[in-house]
Design a protein around this motif. Structure first.
Motif, mmCIF file in Angstrom:
data_model
loop_
_atom_site.group_PDB
_atom_site.id
_atom_site.type_symbol
_atom_site.label_atom_id
_atom_site.label_comp_id
_atom_site.label_asym_id
_atom_site.label_seq_id
_atom_site.Cartn_x
_atom_site.Cartn_y
_atom_site.Cartn_z
ATOM 1 N N TRP A 151 65.921 19.087 13.961
ATOM 2 C CA TRP A 151 65.535 20.477 13.748
ATOM 3 C C TRP A 151 66.688 21.396 13.370
ATOM 4 C CZ3 TRP A 151 60.765 21.318 12.819
ATOM 5 C CH2 TRP A 151 59.827 20.446 13.324
ATOM 6 N N ARG A 152 67.922 20.963 13.527
ATOM 7 C CA ARG A 152 69.035 21.831 13.169
ATOM 8 C C ARG A 152 69.219 21.868 11.664
ATOM 9 N NH1 ARG A 152 73.460 20.020 17.582
ATOM 10 N NH2 ARG A 152 72.315 20.774 19.365
ATOM 11 N N LYS A 153 69.494 23.028 11.202
ATOM 12 C CA LYS A 153 69.691 23.187 9.762
ATOM 13 C C LYS A 153 71.197 23.166 9.500
ATOM 14 C CE LYS A 153 68.551 26.125 5.903
ATOM 15 N NZ LYS A 153 67.925 27.332 5.458
ATOM 16 N N ARG A 154 71.665 22.071 8.932
ATOM 17 C CA ARG A 154 73.082 21.938 8.640
ATOM 18 C C ARG A 154 73.258 21.421 7.230
ATOM 19 N NH1 ARG A 154 77.038 20.514 13.214
ATOM 20 N NH2 ARG A 154 76.046 21.578 14.921
ATOM 21 N N GLY A 155 74.113 22.039 6.523
ATOM 22 C CA GLY A 155 74.492 21.533 5.216
ATOM 23 C C GLY A 155 73.305 21.340 4.290
ATOM 24 N N ARG A 156 73.203 20.160 3.738
ATOM 25 C CA ARG A 156 72.189 19.870 2.739
ATOM 26 C C ARG A 156 70.930 19.278 3.362
ATOM 27 N NH1 ARG A 156 75.809 16.288 -0.945
ATOM 28 N NH2 ARG A 156 77.194 16.425 0.797
ATOM 29 N N GLY A 157 70.686 19.504 4.631
ATOM 30 C CA GLY A 157 69.514 18.953 5.301
ATOM 31 C C GLY A 157 68.217 19.576 4.816
ATOM 32 N N MET A 158 67.132 19.076 5.333
ATOM 33 C CA MET A 158 65.812 19.561 4.967
ATOM 34 C C MET A 158 65.610 20.976 5.515
ATOM 35 S SD MET A 158 62.138 17.653 5.597
ATOM 36 C CE MET A 158 62.929 16.194 6.142
ATOM 37 N N ARG A 159 64.958 21.824 4.751
ATOM 38 C CA ARG A 159 64.698 23.187 5.189
ATOM 39 C C ARG A 159 63.677 23.182 6.324
ATOM 40 N NH1 ARG A 159 63.192 26.488 0.065
ATOM 41 N NH2 ARG A 159 62.461 27.805 1.742
ATOM 42 N N ILE A 160 63.766 24.158 7.196
ATOM 43 C CA ILE A 160 62.870 24.242 8.357
ATOM 44 C C ILE A 160 61.415 24.371 7.920
ATOM 45 C CG2 ILE A 160 63.071 26.731 8.647
ATOM 46 C CD1 ILE A 160 63.027 24.288 11.538
ATOM 47 N N GLU A 161 61.159 25.074 6.815
ATOM 48 C CA GLU A 161 59.787 25.225 6.330
ATOM 49 C C GLU A 161 59.200 23.867 5.942
ATOM 50 O OE1 GLU A 161 62.358 26.964 4.921
ATOM 51 O OE2 GLU A 161 62.003 28.946 5.780
ATOM 52 N N THR A 162 60.010 23.027 5.327
ATOM 53 C CA THR A 162 59.565 21.697 4.930
ATOM 54 C C THR A 162 59.275 20.842 6.154
ATOM 55 O OG1 THR A 162 60.974 21.900 2.977
ATOM 56 C CG2 THR A 162 60.152 19.706 3.506
ATOM 57 N N LEU A 171 58.346 21.930 9.117
ATOM 58 C CA LEU A 171 57.116 22.414 9.741
ATOM 59 C C LEU A 171 55.883 21.982 8.954
ATOM 60 C CD1 LEU A 171 58.199 25.977 10.890
ATOM 61 C CD2 LEU A 171 57.792 23.973 12.299
ATOM 62 N N LYS A 172 55.973 21.998 7.641
ATOM 63 C CA LYS A 172 54.865 21.519 6.813
ATOM 64 C C LYS A 172 54.590 20.043 7.088
ATOM 65 C CE LYS A 172 55.479 24.785 3.020
ATOM 66 N NZ LYS A 172 55.914 24.943 1.627
ATOM 67 N N ALA A 173 55.653 19.265 7.260
ATOM 68 C CA ALA A 173 55.484 17.838 7.557
ATOM 69 C C ALA A 173 54.793 17.639 8.895
ATOM 70 C CB ALA A 173 56.843 17.141 7.543
ATOM 71 N N VAL A 174 55.167 18.419 9.885
ATOM 72 C CA VAL A 174 54.545 18.305 11.204
ATOM 73 C C VAL A 174 53.060 18.674 11.134
ATOM 74 C CG1 VAL A 174 54.523 19.291 13.531
ATOM 75 C CG2 VAL A 174 56.674 18.610 12.494
ATOM 76 N N VAL A 175 52.739 19.740 10.419
ATOM 77 C CA VAL A 175 51.339 20.159 10.276
ATOM 78 C C VAL A 175 50.539 19.090 9.538
ATOM 79 C CG1 VAL A 175 49.824 21.842 9.157
ATOM 80 C CG2 VAL A 175 51.813 22.624 10.452
ATOM 81 N N LEU A 176 51.107 18.525 8.481
ATOM 82 C CA LEU A 176 50.426 17.476 7.722
ATOM 83 C C LEU A 176 50.167 16.242 8.583
ATOM 84 C CD1 LEU A 176 49.345 16.487 4.996
ATOM 85 C CD2 LEU A 176 51.634 15.621 4.525
ATOM 86 N N ILE A 177 51.145 15.849 9.369
ATOM 87 C CA ILE A 177 50.963 14.704 10.269
ATOM 88 C C ILE A 177 49.880 15.010 11.299
ATOM 89 C CG2 ILE A 177 52.097 13.361 12.091
ATOM 90 C CD1 ILE A 177 54.673 13.587 10.368
ATOM 91 N N GLY A 178 49.849 16.223 11.816
ATOM 92 C CA GLY A 178 48.814 16.613 12.771
ATOM 93 C C GLY A 178 47.423 16.574 12.159
ATOM 94 N N LEU A 179 47.287 17.083 10.946
ATOM 95 C CA LEU A 179 45.985 17.057 10.280
ATOM 96 C C LEU A 179 45.543 15.635 9.978
ATOM 97 C CD1 LEU A 179 46.292 20.103 7.851
ATOM 98 C CD2 LEU A 179 44.881 19.914 9.914
ATOM 99 N N LEU A 180 46.467 14.797 9.556
ATOM 100 C CA LEU A 180 46.123 13.393 9.328
ATOM 101 C C LEU A 180 45.667 12.732 10.625
ATOM 102 C CD1 LEU A 180 48.857 12.163 6.836
ATOM 103 C CD2 LEU A 180 46.411 12.413 6.419
ATOM 104 N N GLY A 181 46.302 13.103 11.729
ATOM 105 C CA GLY A 181 45.894 12.570 13.026
ATOM 106 C C GLY A 181 44.478 12.973 13.393
#
Length: 185
Positions: free
Chosen positions: A27-38, A40-50
């Motif tokens: 979850w930490r945003k460092r350097g070239r890591g994934m953006r927090i919005e992305t 959160l979208k991944a978590v929501v998508l996984i939840g909906l698939l569940g």
């Protein structure tokens, strides 16, 4: 013409820069890591698939391992639509949507309030668990309703399903006619 020789010198001195420590935190945003919005979208998508995969997978497992003894043949519950409606598959071709008789549960697909929707989900999952946990499932066909669904009285391990659903607080007794609402006045 004189040839010039290039001489490469390798630096053997230790580097002054320290290697950067890699964080294991997702979850930490460092350097070239994934953006927090992305993230959160991944978590929501996984939840909906569940929400789609888990019920579908459990219904498929239920279909494969839990036959229902009917009067003339062995049927299978292929899916659970809501707390009082299932879909049956019978080898004699009489399957399809079936309304379980003797009780009424909250509406899942046309709720009048959020609490009715939550109660409908709870009733659906309770019915799924009850059928899954029963060692013997029997049904008696009682005709068809005005929507063309089979009317079926179901027993789990010799106990009427209507009694189990009512005692668990997920249903009310129902013998046809006008239904009472599930929302508090």
């Amino acid at each position: 013409m004189a040839r010039s020789h290039l001489r490469l010198v390798h630096d053997t001195a230790p580097s002054r820069r320290r290697p950067r420590k890699r964080s294991l935190s997702f979850w930490r945003k460092r350097g070239r890591g994934m953006r927090i919005e992305t993230k959160l979208k991944a978590v929501v998508l996984i939840g909906l698939l569940g929400l789609v995969v888990l019920p579908g997978g459990s219904d498929l497992a239920l279909t494969l391992v839990r036959p229902v003894q009917a009067e003339a043949s062995t049927c299978r519950v292929t899916s659970i639509t809501d707390g009082d409606t299932v879909r049956l598959w019978c080898p004699n071709g009489e399957g399809g949507p079936a309304r379980l008789t003797g009780f009424d549960t909250p509406e899942l697909f046309s709720p009048e309030c959020p609490s009715e929707y939550a109660a409908a989900l709870a009733a659906k999952w309770y019915l799924r668990q009850a059928i899954w946990g029963a060692s013997e499932v029997r049904m008696v066909r009682e005709g068809t309703d005005r929507y063309g669904r089979l009317l079926v009285a179901m027993e789990l391990d010799g106990q009427p399903l209507r009694q189990l659903m009512i005692e668990a607080g997920h249903a009310r007794p129902y013998a046809g006619g006008q239904r009472a609402g599930w929302c508090a006045a």
